[in-house]
Design an enzyme around this catalytic site. Structure first.
Site, PDB file in Angstrom:
ATOM      1  CG  ASP A  62      -1.722   1.210   1.411  1.00  0.00           C
ATOM      2  OD1 ASP A  62      -2.331   1.644   0.410  1.00  0.00           O
ATOM      3  OD2 ASP A  62      -1.771   1.768   2.526  1.00  0.00           O
TER       4      ASP A  62
ATOM      5  CG  ASP B  87      -1.925   7.593   0.445  1.00  0.00           C
ATOM      6  OD1 ASP B  87      -1.231   8.618   0.470  1.00  0.00           O
ATOM      7  OD2 ASP B  87      -2.587   7.239  -0.552  1.00  0.00           O
TER       8      ASP B  87
END
Length: 231
Positions: free
Chosen positions: A17, A19
């Site tokens: 991922d 953020d």
């Protein structure tokens, strides 16, 4: 917290991922939504935040409006959200351990990719000072602007699409996902992948129970626990 010595399934590919996991962006999103809520006399609580973190932008806006009963339509909220969050994102730092881990996996020829809910404009802004870093990844899937990603996290779509684009075509069980949000963990598990979670320290421990492994920071990760070359 699960022991680092626990036995895990060996993997071949790694999906990150972005953020709140590689880039320290969640603070900016939190501030933007808090500012919008405050302007209408509302409070952006941790309960609402936990429902929002990791979702594509459209879902973020819908959840915020619904959960805080804001007198805005989708486009009004989106315009404010983009203006307030993007204005702060001109020098987003990498989170601790991100550079070391990604560079290590790249050096050891472990196929790595990014699966982020961000769209192209948002991605370009947040990564502008880290272009060489993001070139280390085999590919990057942008959930908010990729036509193959039909549903955002917590659906498994983005992880399955990301895995399908590796040249070695790994099975889901051959992939390890790194996530910070409950929505991301649910999506990775639904895709049939193991998932290492690095949650916000304020997140309720109950929200981390589905992760294969929970760490305080990427700096704690031991690649050999999943059959990868050690540092």
């Amino acid at each position: 917290m699960p022991s680092l010595e626990k036995s895990f399934k060996c993997i071949k590919n790694v999906i990150f991922d972005m953020d709140g996991l590689l880039l320290d962006t969640e603070t900016y999103y939190k501030q933007a939504i808090s500012d919008i809520a405050r302007s209408f006399g509302k409070v952006y609580t941790s309960e609402v935040m936990n429902k929002i973190v990791g979702t594509p932008q459209t879902e973020t806006c819908k959840i915020a409006i619904r959960e805080m009963n804001l007198p805005l339509d989708l486009e009004q909220f989106r315009a404010l959200f983009i203006k307030l969050s993007y204005s702060r994102m001109h020098n987003v730092p990498l989170l601790p351990g991100a550079k070391k881990l990604v560079e290590h996996l790249h050096k050891k020829n472990i196929p790595i990719a990014v699966a982020t809910s961000s769209g192209q404009q948002s991605f370009d802004l947040k990564t502008q000072n880290h272009k060489e870093f993001f070139k280390l990844f085999n590919h990057i899937v942008l959930g908010s602007s990729d036509p193959e990603v039909k549903k955002g996290k917590p659906a498994p779509d983005i992880f399955l699409v990301c895995a399908s684009r590796f040249p070695n075509k790994p099975k889901p069980e051959d992939c390890l996902v790194f996530e910070d949000s409950p929505n991301g963990v649910q999506g990775a598990k639904a895709a049939g992948m193991q998932v290492v979670m690095v949650p916000d320290p304020n997140l309720d421990k109950e929200q981390t129970k589905d992760a294969t492994l929970v760490l305080k920071s990427l700096e704690e990760f031991k690649p050999e626990a999943f059959g990868l070359a050690s540092f």
